[in-house]
Design a protein around this motif. Structure first.
Motif, PDB file in Angstrom:
ATOM      1  N   ALA A 345     -32.302  59.612  37.509  1.00 33.23           N
ATOM      2  CA  ALA A 345     -31.819  60.387  38.654  1.00 33.23           C
ATOM      3  C   ALA A 345     -30.605  59.736  39.303  1.00 33.23           C
ATOM      4  O   ALA A 345     -29.745  60.419  39.877  1.00 33.23           O
ATOM      5  N   ASP A 346     -30.494  58.402  39.208  1.00 34.54           N
ATOM      6  CA  ASP A 346     -29.392  57.689  39.835  1.00 34.54           C
ATOM      7  C   ASP A 346     -28.070  57.887  39.103  1.00 34.54           C
ATOM      8  O   ASP A 346     -27.004  57.528  39.627  1.00 34.54           O
ATOM      9  N   LEU A 347     -28.102  58.467  37.911  1.00 31.60           N
ATOM     10  CA  LEU A 347     -26.870  58.687  37.160  1.00 31.60           C
ATOM     11  C   LEU A 347     -26.007  59.773  37.788  1.00 31.60           C
ATOM     12  O   LEU A 347     -24.815  59.887  37.468  1.00 31.60           O
ATOM     13  N   ALA A 348     -26.579  60.551  38.677  1.00 33.11           N
ATOM     14  CA  ALA A 348     -25.815  61.602  39.364  1.00 33.11           C
ATOM     15  C   ALA A 348     -25.092  61.069  40.593  1.00 33.11           C
ATOM     16  O   ALA A 348     -24.242  61.762  41.170  1.00 33.11           O
ATOM     17  N   LEU A 349     -25.397  59.848  40.989  1.00 39.50           N
ATOM     18  CA  LEU A 349     -24.815  59.287  42.207  1.00 39.50           C
ATOM     19  C   LEU A 349     -23.365  58.885  41.988  1.00 39.50           C
ATOM     20  O   LEU A 349     -22.971  58.436  40.907  1.00 39.50           O
ATOM     21  N   GLY A 350     -22.592  59.006  43.040  1.00 42.18           N
ATOM     22  CA  GLY A 350     -21.241  58.486  43.044  1.00 42.18           C
ATOM     23  C   GLY A 350     -21.254  57.078  43.599  1.00 42.18           C
ATOM     24  O   GLY A 350     -22.202  56.320  43.434  1.00 42.18           O
ATOM     25  N   ARG A 351     -20.223  56.721  44.324  1.00 44.28           N
ATOM     26  CA  ARG A 351     -20.143  55.379  44.897  1.00 44.28           C
ATOM     27  C   ARG A 351     -21.117  55.246  46.053  1.00 44.28           C
ATOM     28  O   ARG A 351     -21.100  56.047  46.987  1.00 44.28           O
ATOM     29  N   THR A 352     -21.947  54.211  45.983  1.00 46.80           N
ATOM     30  CA  THR A 352     -22.909  53.951  47.061  1.00 46.80           C
ATOM     31  C   THR A 352     -22.620  52.635  47.783  1.00 46.80           C
ATOM     32  O   THR A 352     -23.260  52.324  48.783  1.00 46.80           O
ATOM     33  N   ILE A 353     -21.688  51.835  47.265  1.00 48.61           N
ATOM     34  CA  ILE A 353     -21.269  50.607  47.955  1.00 48.61           C
ATOM     35  C   ILE A 353     -19.758  50.489  47.891  1.00 48.61           C
ATOM     36  O   ILE A 353     -19.117  51.006  46.970  1.00 48.61           O
ATOM     37  N   ASP A 354     -19.174  49.811  48.870  1.00 44.76           N
ATOM     38  CA  ASP A 354     -17.726  49.592  48.901  1.00 44.76           C
ATOM     39  C   ASP A 354     -17.356  48.131  48.697  1.00 44.76           C
ATOM     40  O   ASP A 354     -16.204  47.816  48.382  1.00 44.76           O
ATOM     41  N   GLU A 355     -18.307  47.254  48.931  1.00 47.56           N
ATOM     42  CA  GLU A 355     -18.062  45.839  48.700  1.00 47.56           C
ATOM     43  C   GLU A 355     -19.338  45.212  48.150  1.00 47.56           C
ATOM     44  O   GLU A 355     -20.431  45.770  48.299  1.00 47.56           O
ATOM     45  N   LEU A 356     -19.165  44.068  47.528  1.00 49.44           N
ATOM     46  CA  LEU A 356     -20.269  43.441  46.812  1.00 49.44           C
ATOM     47  C   LEU A 356     -20.731  42.180  47.537  1.00 49.44           C
ATOM     48  O   LEU A 356     -19.958  41.231  47.696  1.00 49.44           O
ATOM     49  N   HIS A 357     -21.992  42.190  47.975  1.00 49.47           N
ATOM     50  CA  HIS A 357     -22.620  40.978  48.498  1.00 49.47           C
ATOM     51  C   HIS A 357     -23.133  40.188  47.297  1.00 49.47           C
ATOM     52  O   HIS A 357     -24.096  40.586  46.646  1.00 49.47           O
TER      53      HIS A 357
END
Length: 851
Positions: A345-357
Motif C-alpha cells: 500500500a505504501d507504493l502509492a505514497l509520494g514524498r513523506t519526508i523532506d529531510e533525513l534524521h
C-alpha cells in the motif's frame, strides 16, 4: 539480424536521465568482464530489448541484484521503461522469497536453469504505483526485511551526478565492482560511472582473491570501493605492496574506518599516486551524504568531511547529552528518499519526508568539517547507565582489540574477532565505562558475522550471544560436500561458519596440508588462494569424467623434499638439497599463515604457537633418545648445537634445520614486535622480506669473514632462503614473481658448489612462485598429504631408524617414514588434548570472573 522497432528503443518519459542517455556514449566500453567488453551502444541495445519485453504499462519489477551483465541489464531496462524496481540480493533465496511474499511483484527477473529469465506474473500491475517511484532498496541492516527505502528517479540522478562530480569521474575511468549490486553503495558506483560514460569492470570476485587483482590489472581498472571489512581483507592480501599502475582513487564508506587506518591508506595512496575518498552515507540518501576531500585525510582522519554537492547538514538537539555541541545529524538534499515502504500500500505514497534524521550523533569542527561521534539508536541502558557501544569499540581499538559491541538489558556483549584475553578485555571495559565486570560479557569469535555490505550483523551477533552458553556439538566428518563440517573436522573447531576462511579459522602450515588435499578431493580442483576465501565461495563444479587432479605446490615440495632427505641419508640415492628447499617452503608458509590481517599481538601469539609446535615435539623426542643413548647432549636438547658447536657431540648437527627454522621464527617475531616494522610489513609486504633477504645474503656470502672464524649457525648462513621464500608468498604480479625467481637463480648457485643440488632448490623456487598447483593423481594426493603433514616428524625421527637398516635401503626408507607418521599422529593427538584442557580452563575462568 532483425531490426528493432524505433519505438521500443525509446525510454519512458520518467526514465532516469543517465539510463536514457546510455547510447550517447557510443562505442566507449561500458562493461568489462572476464569474457570481454560490451560497448555503451551494445549495452543500450540490450537494455532497450529487455525493456521492450517488460512492456510500457508500469508494473513492479523485482530484479535479483548480482554482479553480472544480465542483472545489470535487467535493472537498467526496468528503469528505462519507467517501471519501479525492487532490487533484491542475489544468492539469498530466503530474502528473495520473503520480499516476493511481502510485495507480490508483477514481474520477477532473475537467474533460472543456468540462464536469466523474466517471469511475467500478471499483465497489469496489482499495485497503485506513485509516478515518482523508481527504486526500492533494503537498508543495509534489513536485507530481506519488508521495510524498504523508496527512491525516486530524481534521487538516483541527483546522487549519481553529485558523486561523479566530487570524485571527478572521467569517461576513461574503469570501476571494479567490489560490492554487491543490491547494496546502495555498490549500486552508487554503477550509477555514477554510467552517468559519466565510464566503464564498469563487472565481477563478483572478492578482493581476497588473487584472480580479482589479475582482472583489475588486465582491464586497467582505475578505482574500487570498500567498506571497513574490505580494508581488513586488503591488509590480509598485501595490498600495500601491489603494483597497480592505473589505480587513480579508492573510495570508502559503509561504516567508520578507524582514523589511524585512514591515515595509513591516505599515506599509501600519496606515495603510490592515488587518492583516498572517505565518504558517509545511508540508503535513505540514495547512498552518499558527505565526503572527506583527500588532501584533508591525513590531518582530519576522524571526520566525514563536507556535504556532497547539493546537500546540507544541521544538528537537531539531543536531550541529556553531556556535550551541547553534539546533536543528531540531519541531512537535506535532492537525494533524500521519498520515505519508507512497509507494505504494498505504501507504493502509492509520494514524498513523506523532506529531510533525513540520520540517527547519528555528530558535531561540526571549527574548520567546517563534520564528525560522527556515536549512533543514537545503539545507546543502551545497562544497570541504569547509558552506554554507547561505539565508544566502547573505539576504546578497545586503542588497546589493539578489534571488537563489536551490542547492548542488552543487563549486560554489554563484546564480540572479539580472533584470540584475546577475556579477563583483560572485561577489565578494560568495566574500568572505563563504570559497569561491574559481571555486566560485561566477552564473546570470542573467529570472525564477527557480517552482512553482505560488510557491516557487522548485530542481529546475528545477538543470536550468537544467546546461544553461547549452549555447548555446540562436535561436527562429524562428512564426505557429502558439507565443507563446513570438513573444515571443522580438520581444524578441530566447533565455530565454523560459511563466511569464514581457512586463515580466519586459525589454520596453519600443518593443517593446511590435510585441508588442501581433502578439499581438492571434495571439489575436484583447488581454487587459487583458497585459504583466504570464505567457505561459501568454494563451490564444487560438476565433476567431469577423467578430470585431471592437482596438488598444491608447497605440499608437493614438502612431500618430495622429505623423501629426498631420508633417501639420501640412507643412502638409497643421492639427491641433496631437500632440507634447504624445505627452508624456503617454511618461509613461504610463514608469510601465508602467520602474517595474517590480525593485529600485532595476535600475530606474535600465532608465531609463538608455531615455535612451540616445533620445539616441544623436538625436545620430547631428543629427550627420549637421551634417556636410552648418549648420542646427544644438552646443547642438542636445547637446540643450541649450531650456536655452541661442542666437540663431543658429533651427531648434534642432525637438527640444524629445526634449529634454523626456530631461530628465524624467533628473530622475525622480535622484528615484527616493533610497531614500525609491523606497520612497514603491512604497507610493504613484498619489500620487507626482500630487504631482509638482502641483509641475510651478508651471511650467505660471509661478507665480514665471520663464518670462517666462528662457524656461524645455519640460520645466519642459510637464512636468506627463508626470507626469499617469504618474498615468494608475497610476490604479486609478473614483475615481483620474476624478481624472486631471478634472485633465487642468482644467489643459490655457488652456495654448495654442487650444481645438481643448487638446480633442485632453484627449480623449487620457480614452482612456488609460478605454479600454485601441479598435476597429480588422487592416490598421489593422499600419499603426498600424509608425507607433507608429517615431514617435520619424519625428519626428526629418521636419524634413529635408518642406521640400523642400511643393508635394506628400501626397508630403511619405509620404516623411517612410518615412524615419523606415527609420531606425527601422537603429537597431533596430544596437542588437541592440551587444547581442549586449555579451552575448558579458560571457559571456567571466564564464567567464574563474570559471576
Amino acid at each position: 539480424m532483425p531490426v528493432t522497432p524505433l519505438s521500443s528503443l525509446l525510454p519512458a518519459l520518467g526514465a532516469v536521465p543517465f539510463v536514457r542517455e546510455l547510447a550517447a556514449h557510443g562505442d566507449r566500453p561500458a562493461v568489462i568482464t572476464r569474457d570481454g567488453e560490451t560497448t555503451y551502444a551494445e549495452l543500450a541495445d540490450r537494455v532497450a530489448r529487455t525493456a521492450a519485453r517488460l512492456g510500457t504499462g508500469r508494473r513492479l519489477v523485482l530484479v535479483v541484484g548480482a554482479n553480472t551483465l544480465d542483472s545489470l541489464v535487467a535493472y537498467l531496462a526496468a528503469l528505462h521503461a519507467g517501471h519501479p524496481v525492487l532490487l533484491v540480493p542475489g544468492g539469498h533465496d530466503a530474502a528473495v522469497a520473503s520480499l516476493v511474499a511481502a510485495y507480490d511483484p508483477d514481474v520477477v527477473v532473475g537467474p533460472a536453469d543456468g540462464g536469466w529469465r523474466i517471469v511475467q506474473r500478471r499483465a497489469a500491475s496489482a499495485h497503485d504505483l506513485h509516478p515518482d517511484l523508481a527504486l526500492l532498496l533494503s537498508t543495509s541492516g534489513s536485507t530481506g526485511s519488508p521495510k524498504l527505502v523508496r527512491l525516486s528517479h530524481a534521487n538516483l540522478q541527483a546522487n549519481a551526478e553529485s558523486i561523479a562530480g566530487y570524485l571527478g569521474i572521467r569517461d576513461t575511468d574503469r570501476a571494479a565492482t567490489t560490492l554487491p549490486l543490491h547494496y546502495c553503495y555498490g549500486l552508487s558506483v554503477v550509477n555514477s560511472h554510467l552517468a559519466r560514460g565510464a566503464a564498469l569492470v563487472l565481477t563478483d570476485l572478492s578482493v581476497a582473491d588473487g584472480c580479482f587483482w589479475e582482472l583489475f590489472r588486465a582491464t586497467r581498472a582505475t578505482t574500487f570501493a570498500g567498506v571497513p571489512y574490505t580494508f581488513d581483507l586488503l591488509d590480509r592480501v598485501g595490498f600495500a605492496g601491489m603494483d597497480l599502475p592505473h589505480l587513480r582513487y579508492v573510495t570508502q564508506a559503509g561504516g567508520r574506518l578507524a582514523p589511524e587506518r585512514v591515515v595509513r591508506y591516505a599515506e599509501l595512496g600519496r606515495r603510490a599516486g592515488w587518492d583516498l575518498f572517505v565518504m558517509y552515507g545511508q540508503t535513505e540518501a540514495t547512498a552518499r551524504m558527505a565526503y572527506l576531500p583527500p588532501d584533508l585525510a591525513l590531518d582530519r582522519p576522524a571526520a566525514i568531511g563536507v556535504p556532497v554537492p547539493g546537500g546540507a547538514f544541521r544538528l537537531a538537539p539531543v536531550a541529556d547529552h553531556a556535550d551541547p555541541a553534539v546533536g543528531e545529524l540531519v541531512y537535506a538534499g535532492p537525494n533524500v528518499m521519498l520515505g519508507y515502504a512497509e507494505s504494498p500500500a505504501d507504493l502509492a505514497l509520494g514524498r513523506t519526508i523532506d529531510e533525513l534524521h540520520t540517527g547519528d550523533l555528530a558535531r561540526r569542527g571549527a574548520d567546517g568539517l563534520w564528525e560522527i561521534v556515536g549512533r543514537r539508536s545503539r545507546f543502551a541502558k545497562i544497570l541504569g547507565l547509558r552506554i554507547d557501544p561505539q565508544q566502547v569499540e573505539a576504546l578497545l581499538a586503542a588497546h589493539d582489540v578489534a571488537a563489536t559491541c551490542v547492548g542488552g538489558d543487563d549486560e554489554l556483549v563484546v564480540a572479539v574477532a580472533g584470540p584475546g584475553d577475556p579477563r583483560r578485555i572485561r577489565r578494560l571495559v568495566a574500568d572505563e565505562v563504570g559497569l561491574p565486570p559481571r555486566a560485561v560479557r566477552v564473546l570470542a569469535l573467529a570472525e564477527v558475522p557480517r552482512l553482505a555490505s560488510g557491516k557487522p550483523d548485530l542481529v546475528a551477533l545477538r543470536a550468537l550471544a544467546d546461544a553461547a552458553d549452549t555447548p555446540a556439538p562436535t561436527p562429524a566428518a562428512s564426505s557429502s560436500g558439507d565443507l563446513c563440517r570438513l573444515y571443522a573436522e580438520v581444524l578441530d573447531r566447533t565455530d565454523v561458519t560459511p563466511d569464514l576462511s581457512f586463515v580466519d579459522l586459525g589454520g596453519d602450515s600443518l593443517s593446511y596440508v590435510e585441508m588442501s588435499v581433502r578439499l581438492e578431493r571434495e571439489l575436484g580442483h583447488l581454487p587459487a588462494n583458497w585459504h583466504t576465501l570464505p567457505i561459501a565461495a568454494l563451490r564444487a563444479p560438476a565433476r567431469k569424467p577423467g578430470r585431471r587432479r592437482s596438488l598444491e605446490t608447497s605440499v608437493a615440495l614438502r612431500a618430495t623434499a622429505i623423501l629426498l632427505i631420508v633417501g639420501s641419508h640412507i643412502p638409497l640415492f643421492t639427491i641433496t638439497g631437500g632440507a634447504h628447499l624445505l627452508l624456503a617452503v617454511a618461509g613461504f608458509n610463514f608469510a601465508r599463515f602467520q602474517l595474517t590481517g590480525a593485529d600485532r599481538r595476535d600475530r606474535l601469539r600465532q608465531i609463538r604457537s608455531s615455535v612451540l609446535r616445533i620445539v616441544l615435539p623436538t625436545a620430547a623426542w631428543i629427550g627420549a633418545v637421551m634417556l636410552v643413548s648418549d648420542q646427544y647432549r644438552w646443547s642438542t636438547l636445547l637446540l643450541l648445537h649450531g650456536a655452541l658447536r661442542p666437540d663431543d657431540v658429533p651427531d648434534g648437527w642432525h637438527f640444524w634445520f629445526i634449529e634454523a627454522v626456530v631461530y628465524l621464527l624467533i628473530a622475525t617475531a622480535a622484528l615484527l614486535g616493533l610497531r614500525r616494522v609491523d606497520r612497514w610489513e603491512r604497507r610493504r609486504p613484498f619489500a620487507l622480506p626482500l630487504a631482509l633477504t638482502g641483509v641475510a645474503l651478508l651471511g650467505r656470502y660471509d661478507v665480514f669473514g665471520l663464518d670462517a672464524r666462528h662457524d656461524l649457525p645455519s640460520a645466519l648462513v642459510a637464512g636468506w632462503l627463508f626470507t626469499l621464500g617469504w618474498a615468494a608468498a608475497r610476490a604479486d604480479g609478473v614483475r615481483q614473481r620474476l624478481l624472486v625467481t631471478v634472485a633465487a637463480a642468482a644467489t643459490v648457485p655457488g652456495f654448495f658448489g654442487q650444481p645438481a643440488r643448487e638446480a633442485l632448490i632453484v627449480a623449487g623456487f620457480a614452482l612456488l612462485v609460478w605454479l600454485p598447483t601441479v598435476p597429480s593423481l588422487g592416490v598421489v594426493n593422499k600419499v603426498a598429504g600424509v608425507l607433507a603433514a608429517s615431514s617435520l616428524y619424519i625428519y626428526l625421527t629418521h636419524w634413529q631408524v635408518y642406521p640400523h637398516l642400511r643393508d635394506l635401503p628400501l626397508v630403511a626408507l619405509a620404516a623411517s617414514v612410518a615412524l615419523g607418521i606415527a609420531y606425527a599422529a601422537l603429537v597431533n593427538r596430544a596437542w588437541r588434548w592440551a587444547s581442549l584442557l586449555t579451552t575448558g580452563h579458560e571457559r571456567r575462568s571466564a564464567r567464574t570472573t563474570a559471576d
